[in-house]
Design an enzyme around this catalytic site. Structure first.
Site, PDB file in Angstrom:
ATOM      1  N   LYS A 106       9.404  -8.937  -2.728  1.00 20.61           N
ATOM      2  CA  LYS A 106       8.544  -8.280  -1.744  1.00 20.61           C
ATOM      3  C   LYS A 106       9.016  -8.757  -0.378  1.00 20.61           C
ATOM      4  O   LYS A 106       8.819  -9.921  -0.015  1.00 20.61           O
ATOM      5  CB  LYS A 106       7.071  -8.636  -1.965  1.00 20.61           C
ATOM      6  CG  LYS A 106       6.164  -8.061  -0.892  1.00 20.61           C
ATOM      7  CD  LYS A 106       4.720  -8.522  -1.036  1.00 20.61           C
ATOM      8  CE  LYS A 106       3.919  -8.131   0.198  1.00 20.61           C
ATOM      9  NZ  LYS A 106       2.530  -8.615   0.154  1.00 20.61           N
ATOM     10  N   GLY A 167      -4.975  -9.104   5.300  1.00 24.09           N
ATOM     11  CA  GLY A 167      -6.185  -9.911   5.229  1.00 24.09           C
ATOM     12  C   GLY A 167      -7.353  -9.390   6.042  1.00 24.09           C
ATOM     13  O   GLY A 167      -8.410 -10.017   6.074  1.00 24.09           O
ATOM     14  N   ALA A 194      -1.678  -4.308   1.756  1.00 23.70           N
ATOM     15  CA  ALA A 194      -2.335  -5.025   2.858  1.00 23.70           C
ATOM     16  C   ALA A 194      -3.464  -4.219   3.498  1.00 23.70           C
ATOM     17  O   ALA A 194      -3.361  -3.010   3.692  1.00 23.70           O
ATOM     18  CB  ALA A 194      -1.341  -5.421   3.944  1.00 23.70           C
ATOM     19  N   GLY A 195      -4.521  -4.938   3.812  1.00 19.77           N
ATOM     20  CA  GLY A 195      -5.632  -4.367   4.557  1.00 19.77           C
ATOM     21  C   GLY A 195      -6.753  -3.802   3.716  1.00 19.77           C
ATOM     22  O   GLY A 195      -7.805  -3.448   4.235  1.00 19.77           O
ATOM     23  N   ASN A 216      -4.852  -8.764  -2.233  1.00 19.12           N
ATOM     24  CA  ASN A 216      -5.082 -10.167  -2.576  1.00 19.12           C
ATOM     25  C   ASN A 216      -6.457 -10.641  -2.089  1.00 19.12           C
ATOM     26  O   ASN A 216      -7.355 -10.956  -2.855  1.00 19.12           O
ATOM     27  CB  ASN A 216      -3.953 -11.020  -1.967  1.00 19.12           C
ATOM     28  CG  ASN A 216      -3.997 -12.486  -2.374  1.00 19.12           C
ATOM     29  OD1 ASN A 216      -2.963 -13.147  -2.374  1.00 19.12           O
ATOM     30  ND2 ASN A 216      -5.127 -13.033  -2.723  1.00 19.12           N
ATOM     31  N   SER A 217      -6.623 -10.637  -0.760  1.00 20.89           N
ATOM     32  CA  SER A 217      -7.812 -11.258  -0.184  1.00 20.89           C
ATOM     33  C   SER A 217      -9.104 -10.620  -0.670  1.00 20.89           C
ATOM     34  O   SER A 217     -10.109 -11.324  -0.851  1.00 20.89           O
ATOM     35  CB  SER A 217      -7.750 -11.163   1.351  1.00 20.89           C
ATOM     36  OG  SER A 217      -6.586 -11.788   1.831  1.00 20.89           O
TER      37      SER A 217
END
Lengths: 271, 72
Positions: A106, A167, A194-195, A216-217
């Site tokens: 990645k 994040g 992301a986001g 992830n977050s």
């Protein structure tokens, strides 16, 4: 046959059924991380590299990841987080390939400290070199169509445009650009990376025709990460199902859904 | 003039004494790391595992060791 087993996508020769790529950072414990991986049904999890002195406090998270990967037959996707130049990213990718024994990478090359926005120029330079060296490059990129095309020209087998800053949990901030990418690159594997903050964001990405999401977050920072991993799994499956079924076109005006013949009231209008 | 018995390298940003003529492989072993448990760079350049034995460290070399970690 279930939707998950009959509806697959590919990265090179690797066939995947789960459309949920999961990050492994920020979980409260290795056990919660392991349980979240299982609940997500993911077949691809992201990992990183860190200097040995700084990584002293791992506390068994990586061992848990490897155990889960073996149990689920899933794959690791190492990242180049923290890189600011193509040279740094290439070096880190080479180290990741050796450490994790995979050509998958990645590719992250950040160009702005505040937004962590990918640097399209350094990213392209790094991607070009890594493809030449035999890597399978998953580029974390912006939603700019032209720079995305350049990445494909360089040999990236897929694209991972951001939905919002890493994040931030803001969801898909520029649906127009993401839709444009989908429409203009109909045969390219597209993953929103992301986001994403809520399962509805992930569902929307899949409804738009994106092939998968990476997050992830949103899971790691949930009050109950395992339950949230399950919620995302269901949302992703729902979004994909909606895309395959065909979401209706929007209308500017009301269109009655109930077929009414003549006057629906027995008594007719008041005299 | 005799060669120094030891030299100082920068290990993950910290001064670290190693015997003169020490290889990167020997440094990794002295730190109790299994060879496959870490990946290495010297002066900003990746040094593959099979080249560590031939990589002799010099005074002031910047050595970085990386290991797996969670990531997004």
């Amino acid at each position: 046959m279930t939707q998950a087993s009959s509806d697959t996508w590919q990265v090179g020769d690797v066939v995947l059924s789960s459309r949920f790529l999961l990050g492994t950072a920020g979980y409260p414990s290795p056990q919660v991380l392991g349980d979240a991986i299982v609940a997500s049904g993911t077949q691809v999890v992201t990992v990183g590299l860190k200097r040995t002195l700084a990584a002293a406090g791992d506390n068994g998270h990586v061992a848990m990841i490897r155990r889960c990967m073996q149990q689920q037959g899933a794959r690791l996707l190492p990242n180049t987080a923290g890189c600011r130049t193509a040279r740094e990213a290439v070096q880190l990718a080479q180290m990741a390939r050796e450490l994790y024994d995979t050509p998958w990478i990645k590719l992250e090359v950040v160009g702005d400290e505040h937004t962590l926005q990918p640097d399209p120029f350094e990213l392209l330079q790094a991607a070009t070199q890594l493809v030449r060296e035999g890597f399978t490059v998953f580029p974390y990129c912006t939603d700019d169509l032209v720079s995305c095309r350049r990445l494909l020209d360089a040999g990236c087998p897929l694209l991972m445009p951001w939905g919002a800053p890493i994040g931030s949990g803001q969801g898909l901030l520029n649906p127009f650009a993401l839709r444009t990418l989908r429409e203009r690159l109909p045969d390219t594997v597209l993953i929103v990376d992301a986001g994403i903050g809520a399962p509805s964001h992930a569902a929307l990405a899949l409804e738009m025709g994106y092939d998968a999401v990476l997050l992830n977050s949103a899971v790691a920072q949930a009050r109950n990460p395992v339950a949230m991993a399950q919620a995302f799994r269901l949302a992703i499956e729902a979004g994909r199902g909606a895309w395959r079924a065909g979401v209706m076109a929007k209308q500017d005006f009301a269109v009655a859904s109930t077929p009414v013949g003549g006057d629906p009231f027995l008594l007719g209008p008041a005299a | 003039m005799n060669a120094p018995a030891s030299i100082i390298v920068s290990l993950d940003g910290q001064a670290h004494a190693v015997p003169a003529g020490c290889s990167l492989a020997a440094l990794v072993a002295s730190l109790q790391h299994q060879p496959a448990a870490v990946t290495t760079a010297v002066n900003g350049g990746f040094v593959p595992r099979d080249q560590r034995e031939r990589c002799v460290l010099n005074e002031g070399d910047a050595v970085l060791l990386f290991q797996p970690i969670v990531g997004g």
